[in-house]
Design a protein around this motif. Structure first.
Motif, PDB file in Angstrom:
ATOM      1  N   GLY A 210       0.784  -1.232   0.000  1.00  0.00           N
ATOM      2  CA  GLY A 210       0.000   0.000   0.000  1.00  0.00           C
ATOM      3  C   GLY A 210       0.809   1.271   0.000  1.00  0.00           C
ATOM      4  O   GLY A 210       1.664   1.510  -0.854  1.00  0.00           O
ATOM      5  N   GLN A 211       0.553   2.118   0.984  1.00  0.00           N
ATOM      6  CA  GLN A 211       1.148   3.452   1.066  1.00  0.00           C
ATOM      7  C   GLN A 211       2.661   3.400   1.158  1.00  0.00           C
ATOM      8  O   GLN A 211       3.351   4.243   0.576  1.00  0.00           O
ATOM      9  CB  GLN A 211       0.576   4.186   2.284  1.00  0.00           C
ATOM     10  N   ASP A 212       3.194   2.418   1.898  1.00  0.00           N
ATOM     11  CA  ASP A 212       4.641   2.319   2.035  1.00  0.00           C
ATOM     12  C   ASP A 212       5.301   2.029   0.689  1.00  0.00           C
ATOM     13  O   ASP A 212       6.342   2.607   0.360  1.00  0.00           O
ATOM     14  CB  ASP A 212       5.007   1.227   3.037  1.00  0.00           C
ATOM     15  N   ARG A 213       4.712   1.150  -0.087  1.00  0.00           N
ATOM     16  CA  ARG A 213       5.285   0.840  -1.403  1.00  0.00           C
ATOM     17  C   ARG A 213       5.219   2.057  -2.315  1.00  0.00           C
ATOM     18  O   ARG A 213       6.170   2.351  -3.052  1.00  0.00           O
ATOM     19  CB  ARG A 213       4.554  -0.349  -2.040  1.00  0.00           C
ATOM     20  N   GLN A 214       4.128   2.793  -2.249  1.00  0.00           N
ATOM     21  CA  GLN A 214       3.982   3.998  -3.064  1.00  0.00           C
ATOM     22  C   GLN A 214       5.005   5.057  -2.652  1.00  0.00           C
ATOM     23  O   GLN A 214       5.586   5.742  -3.498  1.00  0.00           O
ATOM     24  CB  GLN A 214       2.561   4.548  -2.935  1.00  0.00           C
ATOM     25  N   LEU A 215       5.231   5.190  -1.346  1.00  0.00           N
ATOM     26  CA  LEU A 215       6.175   6.183  -0.856  1.00  0.00           C
ATOM     27  C   LEU A 215       7.582   5.875  -1.336  1.00  0.00           C
ATOM     28  O   LEU A 215       8.303   6.771  -1.805  1.00  0.00           O
ATOM     29  CB  LEU A 215       6.146   6.237   0.677  1.00  0.00           C
ATOM     30  N   ILE A 216       7.990   4.613  -1.254  1.00  0.00           N
ATOM     31  CA  ILE A 216       9.329   4.237  -1.687  1.00  0.00           C
ATOM     32  C   ILE A 216       9.479   4.404  -3.194  1.00  0.00           C
ATOM     33  O   ILE A 216      10.525   4.837  -3.687  1.00  0.00           O
ATOM     34  CB  ILE A 216       9.652   2.795  -1.258  1.00  0.00           C
ATOM     35  N   ALA A 217       8.448   4.083  -3.939  1.00  0.00           N
ATOM     36  CA  ALA A 217       8.511   4.277  -5.392  1.00  0.00           C
ATOM     37  C   ALA A 217       8.744   5.748  -5.725  1.00  0.00           C
ATOM     38  O   ALA A 217       9.557   6.083  -6.599  1.00  0.00           O
ATOM     39  CB  ALA A 217       7.232   3.772  -6.045  1.00  0.00           C
ATOM     40  N   GLU A 218       8.054   6.626  -5.023  1.00  0.00           N
ATOM     41  CA  GLU A 218       8.203   8.055  -5.282  1.00  0.00           C
ATOM     42  C   GLU A 218       9.575   8.552  -4.814  1.00  0.00           C
ATOM     43  O   GLU A 218      10.243   9.322  -5.516  1.00  0.00           O
ATOM     44  CB  GLU A 218       7.096   8.840  -4.577  1.00  0.00           C
ATOM     45  N   LEU A 219      10.008   8.119  -3.627  1.00  0.00           N
ATOM     46  CA  LEU A 219      11.324   8.524  -3.136  1.00  0.00           C
ATOM     47  C   LEU A 219      12.434   8.025  -4.066  1.00  0.00           C
ATOM     48  O   LEU A 219      13.397   8.759  -4.336  1.00  0.00           O
ATOM     49  CB  LEU A 219      11.559   7.976  -1.730  1.00  0.00           C
ATOM     50  N   GLY A 220      12.298   6.803  -4.552  1.00  0.00           N
ATOM     51  CA  GLY A 220      13.285   6.261  -5.475  1.00  0.00           C
ATOM     52  C   GLY A 220      13.332   7.038  -6.773  1.00  0.00           C
ATOM     53  O   GLY A 220      14.411   7.289  -7.326  1.00  0.00           O
ATOM     54  N   ARG A 221      12.171   7.441  -7.261  1.00  0.00           N
ATOM     55  CA  ARG A 221      12.107   8.219  -8.499  1.00  0.00           C
ATOM     56  C   ARG A 221      12.785   9.572  -8.316  1.00  0.00           C
ATOM     57  O   ARG A 221      13.585   9.999  -9.151  1.00  0.00           O
ATOM     58  CB  ARG A 221      10.651   8.414  -8.924  1.00  0.00           C
ATOM     59  N   VAL A 222      12.472  10.238  -7.215  1.00  0.00           N
ATOM     60  CA  VAL A 222      13.057  11.559  -6.947  1.00  0.00           C
ATOM     61  C   VAL A 222      14.572  11.447  -6.770  1.00  0.00           C
ATOM     62  O   VAL A 222      15.342  12.262  -7.306  1.00  0.00           O
ATOM     63  CB  VAL A 222      12.403  12.190  -5.700  1.00  0.00           C
ATOM     64  N   ALA A 223      15.011  10.436  -6.010  1.00  0.00           N
ATOM     65  CA  ALA A 223      16.444  10.266  -5.757  1.00  0.00           C
ATOM     66  C   ALA A 223      17.198  10.003  -7.061  1.00  0.00           C
ATOM     67  O   ALA A 223      18.274  10.577  -7.293  1.00  0.00           O
ATOM     68  CB  ALA A 223      16.668   9.131  -4.766  1.00  0.00           C
ATOM     69  N   ALA A 224      16.640   9.140  -7.912  1.00  0.00           N
ATOM     70  CA  ALA A 224      17.301   8.827  -9.183  1.00  0.00           C
ATOM     71  C   ALA A 224      17.377  10.060 -10.080  1.00  0.00           C
ATOM     72  O   ALA A 224      18.398  10.306 -10.734  1.00  0.00           O
ATOM     73  CB  ALA A 224      16.564   7.699  -9.885  1.00  0.00           C
ATOM     74  N   ALA A 225      16.313  10.844 -10.090  1.00  0.00           N
ATOM     75  CA  ALA A 225      16.281  12.048 -10.922  1.00  0.00           C
ATOM     76  C   ALA A 225      17.337  13.057 -10.477  1.00  0.00           C
ATOM     77  O   ALA A 225      17.809  13.872 -11.281  1.00  0.00           O
ATOM     78  CB  ALA A 225      14.895  12.676 -10.884  1.00  0.00           C
ATOM     79  N   ARG A 226      17.701  13.018  -9.197  1.00  0.00           N
ATOM     80  CA  ARG A 226      18.697  13.943  -8.657  1.00  0.00           C
ATOM     81  C   ARG A 226      20.087  13.314  -8.566  1.00  0.00           C
ATOM     82  O   ARG A 226      20.963  13.827  -7.884  1.00  0.00           O
ATOM     83  CB  ARG A 226      18.241  14.453  -7.285  1.00  0.00           C
ATOM     84  N   GLY A 227      20.272  12.193  -9.236  1.00  0.00           N
ATOM     85  CA  GLY A 227      21.592  11.583  -9.308  1.00  0.00           C
ATOM     86  C   GLY A 227      21.970  10.722  -8.136  1.00  0.00           C
ATOM     87  O   GLY A 227      23.148  10.409  -7.953  1.00  0.00           O
ATOM     88  N   GLU A 228      21.001  10.302  -7.315  1.00  0.00           N
ATOM     89  CA  GLU A 228      21.278   9.460  -6.151  1.00  0.00           C
ATOM     90  C   GLU A 228      20.348   8.239  -6.179  1.00  0.00           C
ATOM     91  O   GLU A 228      19.476   8.088  -5.328  1.00  0.00           O
ATOM     92  CB  GLU A 228      21.090  10.254  -4.863  1.00  0.00           C
ATOM     93  N   PRO A 229      20.525   7.339  -7.152  1.00  0.00           N
ATOM     94  CA  PRO A 229      19.604   6.198  -7.291  1.00  0.00           C
ATOM     95  C   PRO A 229      19.742   5.191  -6.157  1.00  0.00           C
ATOM     96  O   PRO A 229      20.799   5.051  -5.547  1.00  0.00           O
ATOM     97  CB  PRO A 229      20.036   5.575  -8.627  1.00  0.00           C
ATOM     98  N   PHE A 230      18.638   4.471  -5.881  1.00  0.00           N
ATOM     99  CA  PHE A 230      18.686   3.362  -4.931  1.00  0.00           C
ATOM    100  C   PHE A 230      19.488   2.222  -5.541  1.00  0.00           C
ATOM    101  O   PHE A 230      19.224   1.807  -6.675  1.00  0.00           O
ATOM    102  CB  PHE A 230      17.273   2.885  -4.602  1.00  0.00           C
ATOM    103  N   LEU A 231      20.430   1.674  -4.772  1.00  0.00           N
ATOM    104  CA  LEU A 231      21.242   0.551  -5.230  1.00  0.00           C
ATOM    105  C   LEU A 231      20.974  -0.729  -4.450  1.00  0.00           C
ATOM    106  O   LEU A 231      21.183  -1.820  -4.980  1.00  0.00           O
ATOM    107  CB  LEU A 231      22.731   0.902  -5.126  1.00  0.00           C
ATOM    108  N   SER A 232      20.534  -0.609  -3.187  1.00  0.00           N
ATOM    109  CA  SER A 232      20.386  -1.793  -2.333  1.00  0.00           C
ATOM    110  C   SER A 232      19.115  -1.718  -1.499  1.00  0.00           C
ATOM    111  O   SER A 232      18.887  -0.731  -0.801  1.00  0.00           O
ATOM    112  CB  SER A 232      21.600  -1.939  -1.394  1.00  0.00           C
ATOM    113  N   ARG A 233      18.317  -2.787  -1.593  1.00  0.00           N
ATOM    114  CA  ARG A 233      17.152  -2.940  -0.733  1.00  0.00           C
ATOM    115  C   ARG A 233      17.169  -4.360  -0.184  1.00  0.00           C
ATOM    116  O   ARG A 233      17.744  -5.267  -0.783  1.00  0.00           O
ATOM    117  CB  ARG A 233      15.856  -2.661  -1.515  1.00  0.00           C
TER     118      ARG A 233
END
Length: 284
Positions: A210-233
């Motif tokens: 639910g909400q947690d998955r949506q939040l991480i998807a959005e945070l990951g998108r923002v981080a990648a767009a700013r040059g800091e992609p998620f590498l490890s989960r």
């Protein structure tokens, strides 16, 4: 993130902590007046403009996660210090403010801030502009953990390898590779008994709903767009097994429900424990 750039997420974290001091209800989860002074230094910047445009619901969720992880790490440090001498290492310190607002119970403790050279340089400039002095018990330790061993960097900062140490590793593991994460855990495991690491991690999608998955998807998108992609989960059980295999004597997973009861019960500002980023404590 490019090694010569200041971490955008570190700046945004500062603004989130400052927001907590000014708009959220009492009692504060984290009392941090220094963040207000630092936040003022970013007013009018591209990061400040971007922050203002973020929906309030999104800022509230990320703020809750950030406040929780800092508060929990500082609670663990106080607990360990109550049992005897230790050092405190803040890995990926960013614009963390603990050293500049430290309570009386930590002022005899040596503190090491570890981060990329560019982020540390930017932080020191902002602190100077804000009129905030460097405390005598603080050592800066510039290093890129993807390229250089933590042990070597700490040795240059007069770290004592024979003293128990508490490590705070917050909001970082998702941005670095698994080999670099394991190497850091192996180093911590080599330190004296009772040394402890408190760290945050982003669970895999299979764990989130639910909400947690949506939040991480959005945070990951923002981080990648700013040059800091998620590498490890990580899957929490997988992570616990890795730590046991490395030889840690005890591992504690702070579940969101437990965090809610301990830190968020009775709040009137809408802050709640999030499952999108979770916390573990591992002890040598």
């Amino acid at each position: 993130m490019h090694e010569k750039q200041t971490s955008i997420t570190a700046i945004l974290a500062t603004m989130l902590r400052a927001t907590h001091q000014t708009i959220d209800s009492e009692p504060k989860i984290l009392i941090d007046p220094v963040s207000i002074l630092l936040g003022k230094e970013f007013e009018g910047s591209p990061e400040w403009i971007a922050f203002k445009a973020v929906p309030e619901s999104f800022k509230r969720m990320t703020r809750a996660a950030l406040l929780l992880r800092s508060r929990y790490a500082e609670d663990v440090l106080q607990e360990v210090l109550s049992c005897g001498e230790c050092q405190y290492v803040i890995l990926g310190a960013g614009f963390d403010t603990f050293a500049y607002r430290q309570p009386s119970w930590s002022q005899a403790t040596r503190i090491f801030e570890v981060d990329l050279p560019a982020t540390q340089e930017s932080k020191r400039m902002v602190l100077q502009k804000a009129g905030i002095a460097t405390p005598e018990n603080l050592r800066y330790c510039p290093v890129d953990l993807q390229k250089s061993p933590l042990r070597d960097a700490l040795a240059k900062a007069a770290f004592e390898f024979n003293i128990p140490t508490v490590f705070s590793w917050l909001g970082v593991t998702q941005y670095i590779s698994r080999p670099a994460i394991q190497s850091t855990f192996e180093f911590i495991r080599s330190l004296p008994k009772s040394s402890t690491v408190v760290f945050s991690f982003v669970p895999s999608d299979a764990v989130l709903v639910g909400q947690d998955r949506q939040l991480i998807a959005e945070l990951g998108r923002v981080a990648a767009a700013r040059g800091e992609p998620f590498l490890s989960r990580f899957d929490p059980e997988e992570l616990q097994q890795l730590l046991y295999n490395l030889g840690f004597s005890s591992i504690y997973h702070l579940l969101p429900a437990t965090a809610q009861q301990r830190y968020f019960t009775g709040r009137t500002d809408g802050l709640t424990a999030q499952g999108a980023e979770q916390l573990m404590r591992a002890t040598v």
